[in-house]
Enzyme design. Structure first.
Site, PDB file in Angstrom:
ATOM      1  N   HIS A   1       0.833  -1.208   0.000  1.00 50.27           N
ATOM      2  CA  HIS A   1       0.000   0.000   0.000  1.00 50.27           C
ATOM      3  C   HIS A   1       0.867   1.256   0.000  1.00 50.27           C
ATOM      4  O   HIS A   1       0.602   2.208  -0.749  1.00 50.27           O
ATOM      5  CB  HIS A   1      -0.887   0.062   1.257  1.00 50.27           C
ATOM      6  CG  HIS A   1      -1.894  -1.007   1.382  1.00 50.27           C
ATOM      7  ND1 HIS A   1      -2.075  -1.706   2.554  1.00 50.27           N
ATOM      8  CD2 HIS A   1      -2.805  -1.503   0.512  1.00 50.27           C
ATOM      9  CE1 HIS A   1      -3.055  -2.582   2.401  1.00 50.27           C
ATOM     10  NE2 HIS A   1      -3.514  -2.483   1.160  1.00 50.27           N
TER      11      HIS A   1
ATOM     12  N   LYS B   1     -16.025  -7.145   4.566  1.00 53.38           N
ATOM     13  CA  LYS B   1     -15.398  -8.188   5.378  1.00 53.38           C
ATOM     14  C   LYS B   1     -15.196  -7.657   6.792  1.00 53.38           C
ATOM     15  O   LYS B   1     -15.170  -6.454   7.028  1.00 53.38           O
ATOM     16  CB  LYS B   1     -14.080  -8.605   4.744  1.00 53.38           C
ATOM     17  CG  LYS B   1     -13.143  -7.449   4.502  1.00 53.38           C
ATOM     18  CD  LYS B   1     -12.016  -7.847   3.601  1.00 53.38           C
ATOM     19  CE  LYS B   1     -11.204  -6.599   3.264  1.00 53.38           C
ATOM     20  NZ  LYS B   1     -10.528  -6.641   2.048  1.00 53.38           N
TER      21      LYS B   1
ATOM     22  N   ARG C   1      -1.748  -6.298  -7.926  1.00 49.25           N
ATOM     23  CA  ARG C   1      -0.666  -7.170  -7.486  1.00 49.25           C
ATOM     24  C   ARG C   1      -0.451  -8.314  -8.460  1.00 49.25           C
ATOM     25  O   ARG C   1       0.649  -8.568  -8.893  1.00 49.25           O
ATOM     26  CB  ARG C   1      -0.984  -7.772  -6.111  1.00 49.25           C
ATOM     27  CG  ARG C   1      -0.953  -6.787  -4.988  1.00 49.25           C
ATOM     28  CD  ARG C   1      -1.466  -7.421  -3.724  1.00 49.25           C
ATOM     29  NE  ARG C   1      -2.847  -7.842  -3.960  1.00 49.25           N
ATOM     30  CZ  ARG C   1      -3.495  -8.748  -3.279  1.00 49.25           C
ATOM     31  NH1 ARG C   1      -2.927  -9.366  -2.290  1.00 49.25           N
ATOM     32  NH2 ARG C   1      -4.749  -9.047  -3.561  1.00 49.25           N
TER      33      ARG C   1
ATOM     34  N   SER D   1      -3.382  -7.604   2.961  1.00 47.40           N
ATOM     35  CA  SER D   1      -3.657  -7.402   4.383  1.00 47.40           C
ATOM     36  C   SER D   1      -4.054  -8.705   5.051  1.00 47.40           C
ATOM     37  O   SER D   1      -3.666  -8.967   6.191  1.00 47.40           O
ATOM     38  CB  SER D   1      -4.755  -6.349   4.561  1.00 47.40           C
ATOM     39  OG  SER D   1      -4.276  -5.086   4.163  1.00 47.40           O
TER      40      SER D   1
END
Length: 176
Positions: A17, A41, A90, A128
């Site tokens: 990030h 989430k 990514r 994460s």
């Protein structure tokens, strides 16, 4: 002035990030790292905790601002007069999700552009959820997150934080 918004849950913020935000700051006059307060989430950290961790990660970065937000990202962009949404890619599997989200945002507001930056190779494995899982099992996340985030993870997991070192844990029921 071209202002960009880099939205996310940042639960927790990691070096991937940080890399995307810093690279965006080289392209735009200002980057607002926008911490979404109600992810779909379950978040490990509260919105206030996530904002504090993100702010500390960007201390001294004049072109990067940090704030929380609710609701639609494009509406937030309008509120802060941002013309661009920055996203990070990514791996190839990220592309489909980001592509659909970019199209939906463009449908909601045609004046806001979406720019995707491909992550630096050394951060391509980071997410994460990976950081949270490794930390919850007592793994070393010091190469994945700033020291203050690693400490926050240790504090958050408390009694659930397992320190196993580099040795695998053998469960008795699996022994010969």
């Amino acid at each position: 002035m071209v202002r960009a918004v880099f939205p996310g849950t940042f639960d927790p913020i990691h070096y991937g990030h940080i890399d995307i935000a810093q690279r965006a700051a080289r392209l735009f006059d200002e980057v607002i790292v926008a911490v979404y307060d109600r992810p779909l989430k379950n978040a490990l950290f509260s919105p206030e905790e996530r904002i504090a961790l993100v702010r500390q990660a960007f201390e001294g970065e004049a072109k990067i601002k940090v704030t929380g937000y609710s609701g639609l990202t494009v509406k937030f962009c309008r509120q802060v007069n941002a013309q661009v949404i920055v996203r990070g890619l990514r791996v190839f599997s990220d592309f489909e999700h980001e592509f659909r989200m970019a199209l939906a945002n463009h449908r909601l507001d045609r004046d806001i552009e979406v720019i995707a930056l491909i992550t630096s190779e050394e951060h391509s494995f980071l997410s994460s959820s990976t950081v949270r899982e490794i930390a919850s099992l007592g793994g070393d996340v010091s190469t994945m997150v700033p020291a203050h985030v690693a400490e926050a993870l240790r504090s958050k997991f408390g009694a659930n934080f397992h320190q196993t070192g580099n040795q695998p844990v053998i469960i008795d029921s699996l022994r010969d």
